[in-house]
Design a protein around this motif. Structure first.
Motif, PDB file in Angstrom:
ATOM      1  N   GLU A  36     -46.735  -0.144 -57.100  1.00  0.00           N
ATOM      2  CA  GLU A  36     -47.830   0.768 -57.365  1.00  0.00           C
ATOM      3  C   GLU A  36     -48.050   1.656 -56.150  1.00  0.00           C
ATOM      4  OE1 GLU A  36     -51.381  -1.315 -58.569  1.00  0.00           O
ATOM      5  OE2 GLU A  36     -50.867  -0.974 -60.666  1.00  0.00           O
ATOM      6  N   LEU A  37     -48.423   2.902 -56.393  1.00  0.00           N
ATOM      7  CA  LEU A  37     -48.716   3.810 -55.299  1.00  0.00           C
ATOM      8  C   LEU A  37     -50.026   3.417 -54.634  1.00  0.00           C
ATOM      9  CD1 LEU A  37     -47.927   7.326 -56.845  1.00  0.00           C
ATOM     10  CD2 LEU A  37     -46.382   5.808 -55.608  1.00  0.00           C
ATOM     11  N   THR A  38     -50.108   3.648 -53.351  1.00  0.00           N
ATOM     12  CA  THR A  38     -51.403   3.551 -52.692  1.00  0.00           C
ATOM     13  C   THR A  38     -52.233   4.767 -53.096  1.00  0.00           C
ATOM     14  OG1 THR A  38     -50.711   4.802 -50.749  1.00  0.00           O
ATOM     15  CG2 THR A  38     -50.305   2.411 -50.729  1.00  0.00           C
ATOM     16  N   ASP A  39     -53.528   4.736 -52.815  1.00  0.00           N
ATOM     17  CA  ASP A  39     -54.381   5.874 -53.151  1.00  0.00           C
ATOM     18  C   ASP A  39     -53.905   7.147 -52.449  1.00  0.00           C
ATOM     19  OD1 ASP A  39     -55.913   4.247 -54.730  1.00  0.00           O
ATOM     20  OD2 ASP A  39     -57.521   3.972 -53.256  1.00  0.00           O
ATOM     21  N   GLN A  40     -53.462   7.014 -51.204  1.00  0.00           N
ATOM     22  CA  GLN A  40     -52.999   8.186 -50.470  1.00  0.00           C
ATOM     23  C   GLN A  40     -51.684   8.708 -51.046  1.00  0.00           C
ATOM     24  OE1 GLN A  40     -54.526  10.126 -48.123  1.00  0.00           O
ATOM     25  NE2 GLN A  40     -52.744  11.420 -48.544  1.00  0.00           N
ATOM     26  N   GLN A  41     -50.781   7.804 -51.420  1.00  0.00           N
ATOM     27  CA  GLN A  41     -49.528   8.242 -52.026  1.00  0.00           C
ATOM     28  C   GLN A  41     -49.786   8.954 -53.353  1.00  0.00           C
ATOM     29  OE1 GLN A  41     -47.608   4.380 -52.123  1.00  0.00           O
ATOM     30  NE2 GLN A  41     -46.139   4.976 -50.531  1.00  0.00           N
ATOM     31  N   ARG A  42     -50.695   8.411 -54.157  1.00  0.00           N
ATOM     32  CA  ARG A  42     -51.005   9.034 -55.442  1.00  0.00           C
ATOM     33  C   ARG A  42     -51.587  10.431 -55.242  1.00  0.00           C
ATOM     34  NH1 ARG A  42     -51.090   5.923 -59.714  1.00  0.00           N
ATOM     35  NH2 ARG A  42     -51.599   4.142 -58.373  1.00  0.00           N
ATOM     36  N   LEU A  43     -52.415  10.565 -54.228  1.00  0.00           N
ATOM     37  CA  LEU A  43     -52.988  11.866 -53.916  1.00  0.00           C
ATOM     38  C   LEU A  43     -51.899  12.857 -53.492  1.00  0.00           C
ATOM     39  CD1 LEU A  43     -55.911  13.031 -53.816  1.00  0.00           C
ATOM     40  CD2 LEU A  43     -55.870  12.587 -51.351  1.00  0.00           C
TER      41      LEU A  43
END
Length: 375
Positions: free
Chosen positions: A9-16
């Motif tokens: 799963e992506l981290t929140d920063q990666q998803r952003l």
């Protein structure tokens, strides 16, 4: 980080960062993949974009989607119950992962358990006949009772009938606009009902009002999510035939319901049957054909031209860029012909094409062909 099933799963920063990259102008799923391939991460690709656009001939300031813009979309999604899932994550539709250039991020709203059901698409005419809508609703209900999930596009006519027939068991509506902008407006209540036991999906930004050119992308989602696609009624120029063509290219089964040669709404379906689609006279025709595919899903053939690894490619020179631009024109040209014509290494050709695409000068076509935009 991984979910409880072991999928990354992506981290929140990666998803952003992924959201910033895919929302930046001239970045589509194929370009997104190439940029990650070349730079290793979305953050590194974002930093490189202005230089790539300049090298591709863009003379205006290149506007990368900002952190604040992406955060606003993420916050709006969170506030409205919409999730942005990345390819490879648990709730990304599993058959969609296998298509050529799947959306890196997909907006979803509803019950993700429908993604565990074998999906079959039902599409057709917006100005459908009474008989056509009745048959579409009937086979949707019968497929739903056989534990299939029905996929369609929320349009009037056949799409609406398909969703209504499977509403209580689980249906997926693929949208051409943002999830918060279901189209047509008269199906807004239906869209809200779908989220209770089914799912709305879209690759478009939240707030996006659908345009005519967005519906082929919607059709690609419908075909990609599904194991098979049924066309109930369609004229010779119907968008449903685009969905059928895409489904066939993806290795999905294509079905068509025959109709009277005197009814224009049967012209497209009868032509599909002439060209090899499977005939549908009753729901059993669909179930018997699809059951073997549930445990043996379609495999997408390998790309005719596998993009090279760009991570070690040295920057192309101005003379190489000029040679590629001179070789291109308004007529779509196969990339391998450009390689032979220029004598430039394929990896550098690929990087130059990437620069041109980010600059908004290049258009990609089926069959790994490219052309220059005429301005």
């Amino acid at each position: 980080m991984s979910d409880r099933r072991g999928r990354p799963e992506l981290t929140d920063q990666q998803r952003l960062s992924w959201l910033r990259l895919i929302r930046t102008p001239n970045i589509g799923p194929a370009t997104f993949r190439d940029l990650i391939n070349a730079y290793g991460s979305a953050d590194a690709a974002l930093e490189a974009l202005p230089d790539l656009a300049r090298q591709g001939g863009n003379t205006k300031p290149f506007r990368v989607t900002t952190q604040a813009q992406a955060e606003r979309e993420m916050d709006f999604a969170r506030d409205t119950g919409i999730r942005l899932v990345a390819i490879g994550e648990r709730d990304y539709p599993k058959y969609l992962r296998a298509i050529d250039h799947p959306p890196p991020l997909l907006g979803i709203k509803g019950d993700p358990s429908v993604f565990t059901m074998p999906p079959v698409a039902i599409v057709g005419a917006r100005n459908a006949s009474i008989a056509g809508t009745k048959f579409a609703r009937q086979i949707a209900a019968e497929l739903a009772s056989a534990d299939f999930c029905i996929v369609s596009g929320l349009a009037r006519g056949i799409d609406t009938a398909a969703h209504l027939g499977s509403l209580q068991s689980g249906t997926i509506a693929a949208l051409a606009g943002g999830i918060d902008r279901p189209y047509p407006p008269q199906n807004f209540d239906l869209a809200q009902d779908i989220t209770k036991r089914g799912m709305l999906v879209s690759e478009m930004p939240l707030g996006w009002e659908p345009r005519a050119q967005d519906f082929p992308r919607r059709n690609r989602l419908i075909a990609g999510i599904s194991l098979g696609l049924v066309v109930v009624e369609a004229t010779h120029k119907s968008g449903s035939l685009i969905s059928a063509r895409l489904a066939g290219e993806m290795g999905r089964l294509v079905f068509a319901v025959p109709g009277s040669p005197l009814d224009p709404r049967s012209g497209g379906t009868n032509r599909l049957l002439r060209d090899g689609a499977s005939i549908v006279c009753e729901t059993r025709d669909i179930v018997e054909a699809l059951l073997p595919m549930i445990d043996n899903p379609p495999v997408i053939p390998p790309l005719a031209y596998e993009p090279p690894d760009l991570s070690t490619v040295s920057p192309p020179g101005d003379s190489e860029r000029s040679a590629v631009v001179e070789a291109l024109g308004a007529i779509p040209t196969p990339v391998d012909e450009i390689v032979r014509h220029t004598g430039i290494a394929p990896a550098k050709i690929h990087l130059i094409l990437l620069e041109l695409e980010i600059a908004g000068r290049l258009e990609r076509h089926p069959g790994n062909r490219v052309s220059l935009h005429s301005f």
